[in-house]
Design a protein around this motif. Structure first.
Motif, PDB file in Angstrom:
ATOM      1  N   VAL A  40       0.834  -1.200   0.000  1.00  0.00           N
ATOM      2  CA  VAL A  40       0.000   0.000   0.000  1.00  0.00           C
ATOM      3  C   VAL A  40       0.872   1.254   0.000  1.00  0.00           C
ATOM      4  CG1 VAL A  40      -1.774   1.295   1.249  1.00  0.00           C
ATOM      5  CG2 VAL A  40      -1.896  -1.194   1.150  1.00  0.00           C
ATOM      6  N   VAL A  41       1.975   1.214   0.748  1.00  0.00           N
ATOM      7  CA  VAL A  41       2.897   2.357   0.794  1.00  0.00           C
ATOM      8  C   VAL A  41       3.552   2.557  -0.577  1.00  0.00           C
ATOM      9  CG1 VAL A  41       4.972   3.287   1.893  1.00  0.00           C
ATOM     10  CG2 VAL A  41       3.290   2.049   3.257  1.00  0.00           C
ATOM     11  N   VAL A  56      -7.255  -0.809  -1.039  1.00  0.00           N
ATOM     12  CA  VAL A  56      -6.476  -1.925  -0.503  1.00  0.00           C
ATOM     13  C   VAL A  56      -7.178  -3.233  -0.837  1.00  0.00           C
ATOM     14  CG1 VAL A  56      -7.635  -1.742   1.735  1.00  0.00           C
ATOM     15  CG2 VAL A  56      -5.408  -2.873   1.598  1.00  0.00           C
ATOM     16  N   LEU A  57      -6.395  -4.247  -1.182  1.00  0.00           N
ATOM     17  CA  LEU A  57      -6.908  -5.596  -1.360  1.00  0.00           C
ATOM     18  C   LEU A  57      -6.165  -6.461  -0.347  1.00  0.00           C
ATOM     19  CD1 LEU A  57      -7.469  -7.423  -4.770  1.00  0.00           C
ATOM     20  CD2 LEU A  57      -7.142  -8.578  -2.602  1.00  0.00           C
ATOM     21  N   TYR A 119      -8.290  -1.287   8.021  1.00  0.00           N
ATOM     22  CA  TYR A 119      -7.881  -0.440   6.910  1.00  0.00           C
ATOM     23  C   TYR A 119      -9.056   0.275   6.249  1.00  0.00           C
ATOM     24  CZ  TYR A 119      -3.605  -3.211   7.365  1.00  0.00           C
ATOM     25  OH  TYR A 119      -2.478  -3.835   7.842  1.00  0.00           O
ATOM     26  N   ARG A 120     -10.183  -0.394   6.168  1.00  0.00           N
ATOM     27  CA  ARG A 120     -11.322   0.225   5.493  1.00  0.00           C
ATOM     28  C   ARG A 120     -12.041   1.229   6.384  1.00  0.00           C
ATOM     29  NH1 ARG A 120     -11.873  -0.957   0.746  1.00  0.00           N
ATOM     30  NH2 ARG A 120     -11.360  -2.963  -0.195  1.00  0.00           N
ATOM     31  N   LEU A 214      -3.659   5.279   2.591  1.00  0.00           N
ATOM     32  CA  LEU A 214      -4.976   5.161   1.977  1.00  0.00           C
ATOM     33  C   LEU A 214      -5.781   6.462   2.058  1.00  0.00           C
ATOM     34  CD1 LEU A 214      -5.991   1.622   3.232  1.00  0.00           C
ATOM     35  CD2 LEU A 214      -5.543   2.273   0.869  1.00  0.00           C
ATOM     36  N   THR A 215      -5.455   7.291   3.051  1.00  0.00           N
ATOM     37  CA  THR A 215      -6.187   8.550   3.221  1.00  0.00           C
ATOM     38  C   THR A 215      -5.390   9.747   2.761  1.00  0.00           C
ATOM     39  OG1 THR A 215      -5.409   8.704   5.523  1.00  0.00           O
ATOM     40  CG2 THR A 215      -7.550   7.651   5.135  1.00  0.00           C
ATOM     41  N   GLY A 216      -4.217   9.504   2.145  1.00  0.00           N
ATOM     42  CA  GLY A 216      -3.409  10.608   1.629  1.00  0.00           C
ATOM     43  C   GLY A 216      -2.577  11.297   2.668  1.00  0.00           C
ATOM     44  N   GLY A 217      -2.393  10.670   3.832  1.00  0.00           N
ATOM     45  CA  GLY A 217      -1.594  11.259   4.901  1.00  0.00           C
ATOM     46  C   GLY A 217      -0.124  10.958   4.723  1.00  0.00           C
TER      47      GLY A 217
END
Length: 222
Positions: A40-41, A56-57, A119-120, A214-217
Motif C-alpha cells: 500500500v505504501v 487496498v486488497l 484499513y477500510r 490510503l487517506t493521503g496522509g
C-alpha cells in the motif's frame, strides 16, 4: 524491461520510481490496489502520479509451519468471500498435510478479517468492474499473495489487470507475466534471494502507515 542492480531507499521511494515507469502507459481511469502492508505504501505514489483512486486488497500469506517466511499459499478477501491459493511445490516438498494447512489458514483468516476492518474503517471498496486495475506490491518472491489477489479480482470482472512491483524473482515474474494483461517489474536480479535485498530500509510497515497512505496522509520517511 527489468533493470539489474537497482536499490531503493524505502518503499515510498520504490513507489515513486514505479510511478515514473507506469506514467504514459495509457492507464487513465485505472484503479490502484495495494497489497498490505508494504504494498500500500508503494502504491500511494503510483496512484498519485496516475490521478487514480487508491484502495487496498487484503491478502494474507500462509506461511509454512516452522518456516513462516516461506509461503505455502495465501488467502484474499473480496467482500464476504475468501479466495485460497496453494503453492503446490512448497506443499509437496514440505509434505504439509491438509490439517496443518487448514490450521494455518484459520489463524490467518482471523488476521485478514481484522485488517479489512482496520484499513477500510467503514469505507466501501472502490468498484473495479469494467475498469483497469493496477495491482501493486512491494515485491514478488513466491507470487502466492499476488495470485490470491488475482483470483479475488477476477471475481469482480475488471477490464484489465496490470501487476506492478519494484522487485521480483525472475522465475516468478516470468510466470505471472503470462497470467495478467501486463506486468511491470523494475528489478529482477539473477541472484534474487528476497524482496528486501533491494531496499536500504525494509522495516515492517505498521497499520498506521497503511491507513495514512490510503487517506493521503504522511507515509514512511524517505
Amino acid at each position: 524491461m527489468p533493470r539489474w542492480g537497482m536499490r531503493f531507499a524505502d518503499r515510498a521511494a520504490a513507489g515513486r520510481a514505479l510511478a515514473v515507469e507506469l506514467s504514459g502507459r495509457g492507464l487513465d481511469g485505472a484503479v490502484v490496489l495495494g497489497l498490505p502492508r508494504g504494498g500500500v505504501v508503494v502504491a500511494a505514489p503510483v496512484a498519485a502520479a496516475l490521478g487514480a483512486p487508491l484502495d487496498v486488497l487484503v491478502v494474507r500469506k500462509l506461511g509454512l509451519p516452522g518456516r513462516p517466511e516461506l509461503a505455502m499459499g495465501a488467502i484474499a478477501a473480496v467482500g464476504d468471500a475468501v479466495e485460497t491459493i496453494r503453492n503446490p511445490e512448497v506443499l509437496e516438498a514440505a509434505r504439509v498435510d491438509e490439517a496443518a494447512f487448514a490450521a494455518v489458514r484459520a489463524r490467518e483468516l482471523v488476521e485478514l478479517r481484522r485488517r479489512v476492518e482496520a484499513y477500510r474503517t467503514g469505507r466501501p471498496p472502490v468498484p473495479v468492474r469494467g475498469r483497469t486495475v493496477v495491482l501493486v506490491d512491494d515485491g514478488l518472491a513466491t507470487g502466492s499473495t499476488v495470485r490470491a489477489a488475482l483470483a479475488a479480482l477476477r471475481s469482480q470482472q475488471p477490464a484489465r489487470v496490470v501487476v506492478a512491483v519494484p522487485v521480483g524473482s525472475p522465475h516468478v515474474v516470468a510466470e505471472l507475466a503470462a497470467e495478467v494483461d501486463a506486468l511491470v517489474c523494475l528489478a529482477a536480479p539473477a541472484g534474487f534471494r528476497a524482496v528486501g535485498q533491494v531496499y536500504a530500509d525494509f522495516s515492517p510497515t505498521e497499520d498506521d502507515a497503511v491507513r495514512a497512505a490510503l487517506t493521503g496522509g504522511p507515509q514512511q520517511p524517505t
